[in-house]
Design a protein around this motif. Structure first.
Motif, PDB file in Angstrom:
ATOM      1  N   GLY A 111       0.822  -1.199   0.000  1.00 34.73           N
ATOM      2  CA  GLY A 111       0.000   0.000   0.000  1.00 34.73           C
ATOM      3  C   GLY A 111       0.856   1.249   0.000  1.00 34.73           C
ATOM      4  N   SER A 112       0.448   2.223  -0.806  1.00 32.78           N
ATOM      5  CA  SER A 112       1.237   3.451  -0.931  1.00 32.78           C
ATOM      6  C   SER A 112       1.237   4.271   0.354  1.00 32.78           C
ATOM      7  CB  SER A 112       0.707   4.293  -2.093  1.00 32.78           C
ATOM      8  OG  SER A 112      -0.675   4.570  -1.945  1.00 32.78           O
ATOM      9  N   GLN A 113       0.336   3.990   1.287  1.00 30.78           N
ATOM     10  CA  GLN A 113       0.323   4.709   2.566  1.00 30.78           C
ATOM     11  C   GLN A 113       1.315   4.116   3.555  1.00 30.78           C
ATOM     12  OE1 GLN A 113      -1.745   2.395   1.649  1.00 30.78           O
ATOM     13  NE2 GLN A 113      -2.869   1.453   3.328  1.00 30.78           N
ATOM     14  N   ARG A 114       1.985   3.028   3.200  1.00 30.02           N
ATOM     15  CA  ARG A 114       2.913   2.376   4.139  1.00 30.02           C
ATOM     16  C   ARG A 114       4.368   2.572   3.753  1.00 30.02           C
ATOM     17  NH1 ARG A 114      -1.454  -1.322   4.118  1.00 30.02           N
ATOM     18  NH2 ARG A 114      -2.440  -1.383   6.192  1.00 30.02           N
ATOM     19  N   ASN A 115       4.648   3.448   2.788  1.00 29.78           N
ATOM     20  CA  ASN A 115       6.030   3.803   2.517  1.00 29.78           C
ATOM     21  C   ASN A 115       6.175   5.315   2.559  1.00 29.78           C
ATOM     22  OD1 ASN A 115       5.197   2.377  -0.593  1.00 29.78           O
ATOM     23  ND2 ASN A 115       5.104   4.565  -0.243  1.00 29.78           N
ATOM     24  N   LEU A 116       7.392   5.758   2.732  1.00 26.37           N
ATOM     25  CA  LEU A 116       7.674   7.160   2.971  1.00 26.37           C
ATOM     26  C   LEU A 116       8.543   7.699   1.845  1.00 26.37           C
ATOM     27  CD1 LEU A 116       7.249   9.376   5.100  1.00 26.37           C
ATOM     28  CD2 LEU A 116       9.318   8.572   6.231  1.00 26.37           C
ATOM     29  N   GLY A 151      11.961  -2.219   3.302  1.00 23.77           N
ATOM     30  CA  GLY A 151      11.927  -2.910   4.586  1.00 23.77           C
ATOM     31  C   GLY A 151      11.637  -1.866   5.638  1.00 23.77           C
ATOM     32  N   GLY A 152      11.294  -2.282   6.821  1.00 26.95           N
ATOM     33  CA  GLY A 152      10.906  -1.336   7.848  1.00 26.95           C
ATOM     34  C   GLY A 152      11.957  -0.276   8.111  1.00 26.95           C
ATOM     35  N   ALA A 161       6.767   4.288   7.338  1.00 25.50           N
ATOM     36  CA  ALA A 161       7.878   3.654   6.635  1.00 25.50           C
ATOM     37  C   ALA A 161       7.920   2.157   6.887  1.00 25.50           C
ATOM     38  CB  ALA A 161       9.198   4.294   7.047  1.00 25.50           C
ATOM     39  N   ILE A 162       6.752   1.524   6.997  1.00 31.30           N
ATOM     40  CA  ILE A 162       6.701   0.088   7.275  1.00 31.30           C
ATOM     41  C   ILE A 162       7.308  -0.712   6.128  1.00 31.30           C
ATOM     42  CG2 ILE A 162       5.054  -1.841   7.324  1.00 31.30           C
ATOM     43  CD1 ILE A 162       3.527  -0.405   9.434  1.00 31.30           C
ATOM     44  N   SER A 163       6.979  -0.369   4.891  1.00 29.21           N
ATOM     45  CA  SER A 163       7.529  -1.113   3.759  1.00 29.21           C
ATOM     46  C   SER A 163       8.801  -0.498   3.218  1.00 29.21           C
ATOM     47  CB  SER A 163       6.491  -1.212   2.632  1.00 29.21           C
ATOM     48  OG  SER A 163       6.150   0.071   2.145  1.00 29.21           O
ATOM     49  N   GLY A 164       9.201   0.663   3.749  1.00 22.94           N
ATOM     50  CA  GLY A 164      10.462   1.248   3.324  1.00 22.94           C
ATOM     51  C   GLY A 164      10.344   2.723   3.008  1.00 22.94           C
ATOM     52  N   VAL A 165      11.420   3.250   2.420  1.00 20.09           N
ATOM     53  CA  VAL A 165      11.469   4.661   2.061  1.00 20.09           C
ATOM     54  C   VAL A 165      12.044   4.811   0.661  1.00 20.09           C
ATOM     55  CG1 VAL A 165      11.764   5.438   4.445  1.00 20.09           C
ATOM     56  CG2 VAL A 165      13.774   5.026   3.043  1.00 20.09           C
ATOM     57  N   VAL A 166      11.630   5.882  -0.002  1.00 21.35           N
ATOM     58  CA  VAL A 166      12.242   6.326  -1.243  1.00 21.35           C
ATOM     59  C   VAL A 166      12.849   7.691  -0.951  1.00 21.35           C
ATOM     60  CG1 VAL A 166      11.878   6.953  -3.653  1.00 21.35           C
ATOM     61  CG2 VAL A 166      10.574   5.062  -2.648  1.00 21.35           C
ATOM     62  N   ASN A 167      14.151   7.792  -1.078  1.00 16.68           N
ATOM     63  CA  ASN A 167      14.878   8.996  -0.695  1.00 16.68           C
ATOM     64  C   ASN A 167      15.527   9.602  -1.934  1.00 16.68           C
ATOM     65  OD1 ASN A 167      16.107  11.009   0.751  1.00 16.68           O
ATOM     66  ND2 ASN A 167      17.544   9.678   1.831  1.00 16.68           N
ATOM     67  N   PHE A 168      15.036  10.758  -2.357  1.00 14.40           N
ATOM     68  CA  PHE A 168      15.595  11.455  -3.509  1.00 14.40           C
ATOM     69  C   PHE A 168      16.730  12.372  -3.024  1.00 14.40           C
ATOM     70  CE2 PHE A 168      11.252  10.432  -4.721  1.00 14.40           C
ATOM     71  CZ  PHE A 168      11.433   9.875  -5.988  1.00 14.40           C
ATOM     72  N   ASP A 746      19.524 -10.802  -0.733  1.00 15.12           N
ATOM     73  CA  ASP A 746      18.888 -10.449   0.538  1.00 15.12           C
ATOM     74  C   ASP A 746      17.496 -11.059   0.612  1.00 15.12           C
ATOM     75  OD1 ASP A 746      20.651  -8.346   2.021  1.00 15.12           O
ATOM     76  OD2 ASP A 746      20.678  -7.723  -0.079  1.00 15.12           O
ATOM     77  N   TYR A 747      17.256 -11.764   1.717  1.00 26.01           N
ATOM     78  CA  TYR A 747      15.911 -12.243   2.028  1.00 26.01           C
ATOM     79  C   TYR A 747      15.236 -11.215   2.921  1.00 26.01           C
ATOM     80  CZ  TYR A 747      12.128 -14.828   4.284  1.00 26.01           C
ATOM     81  OH  TYR A 747      10.908 -15.205   4.774  1.00 26.01           O
ATOM     82  N   TRP A 748      13.976 -10.895   2.614  1.00 24.46           N
ATOM     83  CA  TRP A 748      13.228  -9.929   3.415  1.00 24.46           C
ATOM     84  C   TRP A 748      11.895 -10.538   3.836  1.00 24.46           C
ATOM     85  CZ3 TRP A 748       8.794  -9.152   0.660  1.00 24.46           C
ATOM     86  CH2 TRP A 748       8.878  -9.328  -0.733  1.00 24.46           C
ATOM     87  N   ASN A 749      11.422 -10.078   4.993  1.00 30.82           N
ATOM     88  CA  ASN A 749      10.173 -10.608   5.544  1.00 30.82           C
ATOM     89  C   ASN A 749       9.481  -9.479   6.301  1.00 30.82           C
ATOM     90  OD1 ASN A 749       8.410 -11.883   7.677  1.00 30.82           O
ATOM     91  ND2 ASN A 749       9.090 -13.745   6.645  1.00 30.82           N
ATOM     92  N   ILE A 750       8.242  -9.217   5.967  1.00 31.80           N
ATOM     93  CA  ILE A 750       7.457  -8.155   6.612  1.00 31.80           C
ATOM     94  C   ILE A 750       6.113  -8.739   7.043  1.00 31.80           C
ATOM     95  CG2 ILE A 750       6.435  -5.853   6.334  1.00 31.80           C
ATOM     96  CD1 ILE A 750       8.401  -5.373   4.040  1.00 31.80           C
TER      97      ILE A 750
END
Length: 1021
Positions: A111-116, A151-152, A161-168, A746-750
């Protein structure tokens, strides 16, 4: 002559031209610098507040460079982010019906509301009440690189930022002048995109200061679905035949009669015999115009203090175009003496009009009584003595009928929405050194966003009703019994005529008004950070730390005109937009430690432990404590093993808390109450009646038209915080035996618990018709039907449809593996080779709306419950060959694994089809009485998705780019996107969510534009 940048072998994780690289969690320039040079710069480390550039942290971070964006000829950030294997398409330029004027990113399909989304490590002003950042506002011309941490990351950056961040990350210390001009067009000659950016930067006062100013403009044209062969005609996913909407022209009638007016408007044909093909009017690429400004500067006040500022401004307009509107599925009162109601159609309506609903069966008037009503050209009252000074008396021969009139207003043109967004965001701050190894940074920021939506081409329900009570072609008559008024300027409307029967005067009265909705947000923030190292540690490398605090205040409002916020007032508008007002603030305190434990020992060239914690106090959700623990172990030089565990959280946003409950539209392929099934299944009949279907509609209820049904949802002030456990483990290998090679796995788990979710439409339906099949159950009674025809479509004022309540009862779980392989070598002294591969395998993505609902799997599946496609495996691979450092030929290969129709949804459709062929006691009906003959064989009968639409095969896309350094000051880039002109797979128009299943295909996931050409020239001085 200017040369292409070459990388040293130690920078292999950041190979030039990569699609996306999973790299160590520290920032590097394209040319590796020595430590002293690096120390003089401001280092932005995505995934940590610690600014030591020599640290390789435990969280894998992907990097997309500005050079990669030049090769792709990307114009807005959403375009390249949706193509990353680690994300799925969210709202963007390929979404038309369902686009709210902004573009978002959806990492890991959580969901787009769970990343920053961050700009230089700081939050950017959101676009709406959900707190999401509109990617259309990101100034790509000044972006040096984009870091993607999937990832968190709430311990580092706070909630969302539960699913991660996009940092420009912007270009620092830019000096000179750079002018970029580009043009793109499809092979069909449409979809033109022009973009121009001018960036000017200068150093001053012997390098103590730097200022940058960038100005940009972009203009993008529409691409219509009618201009592509695969989308020119609407195809029904359940029938395989030409489909469309029963809101057509001439009108479809529902209620006392179920039929369609014939082509010349004189009589009646079978119901829905001429569905309206809405595809040609809709678009695959939304028109877009943007003007943006960006500036930033810094100045060293002293050797110990530097002040800085950054400001951005953007004004953009996103336009959506959907098919002409009309009267849709509302119920209207029509007077029998209406001048546009002829005797043939009028007699048929009158014959089915039940004048005594309390008696079983239809109690109809005689033909003679009907004809008397049809011949009465008066209103509910009339002047019986011709004297205007005496009161009018009741007209005994006047009557009205409640009728569903589904008439498409083609004569009025398309329904258009223009979303004009104005955004500004600024940051001011100061930073400096406390000691040689400890720095401080204090900044404040403020931003505002305003998005104005203006709609045109939509009918007003009240005016339609007024115009349907008339005595002649020019006179509207008030009838308070049905809510009709003789409003000034009212023009009687002919919804019963053929194409062309709507006059300009009728259109002007009923369809000419516009609606307006204004969404405004503001974000104020203060950030304080102290970071560095203690000067001592367990090993020779000292312990690094970061401590700080943040304050954020987020406010959002939505203001609508009276029509937009009134349920059912705007016909065909997708639901009301009630006013929203909300705000919250949060105080954060955080800290991080990176502790080198071992180094320079056998099987332990380095061993580092990473710890972090954040305490947050929300004015709406209370306090939260999040933490992380990780580490990196380098047993030998060239091999690093890393892992990270985090407890993350997300507080409910303003939209989730404060949005009033309202009825809108969602998607559902089939309705269990449709067709003859309720006539043979007593329990099903009782359920349909309990949900508000009139007894006379049983046996003739229609399946959802165009796959859309009414749903009722809204905010919930009782929502709490959702929590997540995220962890990653993997390795980075740069073997000395193969210089220039870097491999990361890398293995990831959320896992998200207490997730803030609404049920999928299939969940809401199955809760009644499968899991609680009882007409008295709360799950069944919560579904409310159209009181006229028993369907799940109709006016928002009287048809709530499916309940999609927002709760903390959801659970989400996903895991997978990211793989990155990058290699650079020189083939000869004059020829260089760069290879990069980035892929993601997703093992699962489970969503459970409530503890009692289906734990739904959406990886590799599509349906109304799995809106955006997430393949099990996808990758991007780029091959670049450089000649004499002056010419580069580069090929990008994108792969999407095959997907199929969601098995759980298909099983539900099969079960419903089976019921349609049984008598309610498990006995098979005679073939003549079956609704779904051979529904699993050669003739699915419109009861389940057609076999040819159950799969979308694996897809390969190739983009070819040539880039020339014509001179020291001029660079030319030519790109062919979708080199082999691959067409998307046709799965019909109503197999999935309207926002993503459009034009018979999935245009956000699969290229619907076809082969296209792009050219860009860059002047640098």
């Amino acid at each position: 002559m200017k040369k292409f940048t070459k990388l040293k072998s130690g920078a292999a994780p950041l190979v030039l031209g990569l699609a996306m690289v999973s790299a160590p969690a520290y920032a590097q320039d394209q040319d590796v610098q020595d430590a002293d040079a690096v120390d003089e710069e401001v280092i932005v480390v995505t995934g940590s507040r610690i600014t030591n550039p020599n640290l390789e942290l435990s969280s894998p971070v992907g990097v997309v460079t500005s050079e990669e964006l030049e090769l792709r000829q990307t114009n807005v950030a959403e375009q390249f982010l949706r193509e990353l294997p680690s994300s799925v398409p969210s709202i963007g330029s390929a979404v038309n019906n369902g686009n709210g004027g902004s573009s978002f990113v959806n990492l890991r399909n959580l969901g787009s509301q769970r990343n920053l989304v961050l700009l230089d490590g700081r939050r950017y002003v959101p676009a709406d009440t959900t707190g999401r950042v509109d990617l259309n506002n990101i100034p790509l011309a000044v972006i040096e690189r984009t870091d993607i941490l999937t990832g968190g990351a709430t311990t580092t950056y706070g909630a969302d930022a539960i699913s991660g961040v996009v940092n420009f990350i912007t270009k620092q210390d830019f000096a000179g002048v750079e002018l970029n001009l580009s043009e793109q067009i499809t092979e069909q000659g449409d979809g033109n995109v022009f973009r121009g950016d001018l960036t000017i930067g200068a150093n001053f006062d012997d390098g103590r200061g730097n200022v940058v100013l960038s100005v940009g403009y972009q203009d993008q044209d529409a691409v219509f679905q009618g201009d592509r062969s695969f989308s020119e005609f609407n195809i029904g996913s359940f029938t395989g035949a030409a489909g469309g909407s029963s809101n057509s022209v001439p009108a479809n009638l529902r209620g006392p009669v179920s039929a369609q007016i014939n082509a010349d408007g004189t009589g009646l044909d079978p119901a829905s015999s001429n569905l309206f093909n809405f595809n040609p009017f809709n678009i695959f690429q939304t028109p877009f115009e943007r003007f943006n400004l960006f500036s930033q500067g810094r100045y060293e006040v002293s050797d110990a203090v530097e002040v800085y500022a950054q400001a951005s401004f953007s004004k953009q307009t996103v336009s959506t175009i959907i098919a002409p509107g009309g009267s849709f599925f509302n119920t209207y009162s029509l007077n029998y003496g209406n001048p546009f109601l002829n005797d043939v159609i009028g007699q048929a309506i009158c014959a089915g009009d039940d004048i005594d609903p309390n008696t079983d069966g239809v109690q109809a008037r005689t033909p003679a009584q009907c004809q008397l009503l049809l011949d009465t050209p008066f209103g509910p009252t009339f002047d019986n003595d011709g004297d205007p000074n005496t009161p009018e008396v009741a007209n005994p021969n006047y009557d009205t009928v409640n009728l569903g009139i589904r008439r498409r207003s083609v004569e009025a043109g398309t329904r258009n929405s223009d979303f004009t967004s104005t955004v500004f965001n600024f940051v001011v701050g100061a930073r400096g050194n406390i000691t040689d190894s400890i720095t401080w940074d204090l900044s404040g920021g403020y931003g505002e966003s305003e998005r104005i939506q203006r709609q045109s081409g939509f009918a007003r329900a009240a005016r339609l009703q007024n115009a349907l009570i008339a005595t002649d072609a020019t006179t509207c008559v008030a009838d308070p019994n049905v809510g009709a008024t003789a409003e000034a300027g009212c023009v009687p409307i002919n919804l019963l005529g053929p194409l062309g029967s709507l006059t300009q005067e009728q259109i002007d009265y009923t369809f000419s008004l516009t609606q307006q909705v204004i969404t405004a947000t503001s974000l104020a923030q203060v950030n304080a950070l102290v970071a560095g190292d203690f000067g001592w540690g367990i090993t020779e490398t000292p312990i690094s730390f970061a401590v700080g605090g943040e304050y954020r205040e987020f406010g959002a409002t939505r203001r609508s005109d009276e029509a937009s916020q009134t349920p059912g007032a705007v016909v065909g508008g997708g639901g009301a937009a009630p006013d929203i007002t909300g705000s919250y603030d949060v105080y954060d305190a955080f800290g991080e430690l990176v502790i080198p434990v071992l180094e320079g020992m056998p099987f332990a060239e380095s061993l580092t432990v990473e710890l972090g914690a954040r305490y947050s106090d929300y004015s709406t959700a209370g306090t939260e404590f999040t933490w992380k623990a990780g580490g990196a172990w380098e047993p030998i030089i060239g091999l690093k093993i890393r892992g990270n565990y985090q407890r993350s959280s997300r507080a409910p946003n303003i939209g989730e808390l404060f949005t009033p409950v309202a009825t809108g539209l969602s998607n559902l392929g089939s309705d269990p109450c449709a067709g003859a099934a309720p006539t043979t299944d007593a329990t099903l009949r009782a359920i349909c009646l309990a949900q508000g279907a009139p007894a006379g509609s049983i046996g003739s209820i229609n399946d959802p038209v165009a796959g859309q049904v009414n749903v009722t949802t809204g905010g919930n002030l009782n929502l709490g915080t959702e929590t997540a456990k995220t962890w990653t483990v993997g390795f980075l290998a740069e073997p000395a035996a193969v210089p220039g090679l870097a491999v990361t796995v890398d293995y990831w788990n959320i896992e998200v618990t207490d997730a803030i979710t609404t049920p999928a439409p299939g969940d809401a339906s199955d809760a009644c018709f499968i899991f609680n099949r009882d007409p008295t159950s709360a799950e069944c009674l919560a579904i409310r039907r159209n009181p006229l025809d028993g369907s799940l479509s109709g006016s928002a004022a009287d048809t709530p449809g499916l309940p999609l309540n927002l709760t903390n009862l959801g659970a989400i779980e996903t895991d997978g593996i990211d793989l990155s392989i990058n290699y650079r070598t020189d083939i000869t002294d004059n020829i260089g080779l760069n290879l990069s591969f980035n892929g993601t395998w997703t093992n699962k993505n489970l969503f459970q709306a409530t503890p009692g609902s289906l734990n739904r799997e959406c990886v590799g599946f599509y349906s109304v419950n799995c809106p955006s496609i997430q393949p099990e495996f996808g990758f991007s691979q780029r091959t670049s060959v450089t000649f004499n450092d002056e010419f580069r030929l580069s090929l990008l290969w994108r792969y999407l694994d095959g997907v199929e129709y969601e098995p759980a949804q298909f099983a539900a459709e099969v079960a419903a089809a089976q019921l349609a062929n049984e008598d309610g006691m498990g006995n098979l009906l005679p073939v003549a009485d079956q609704d779904c003959p051979d529904f699993l064989g050669a003739d699915p009968g419109g009861c389940i998705v057609q076999p040819e639409f159950l799969n979308i095969g694996a897809e390969h896309y190739f983009d070819l780019t040539g880039q020339w350094e014509i001179s020291d000051n001029v660079q030319l880039t030519l790109t062919i996107r979708n080199l082999f002109d691959n067409k998307p797979t046709n799965v019909g128009s109503d197999v999935g969510s309207t926002a993503f299943n459009s034009g018979n295909v999935y245009p956000s996931s699969y290229d619907a534009l076809g082969r296209r050409f792009a050219a860009a020239v860059k002047f640098s001085f």
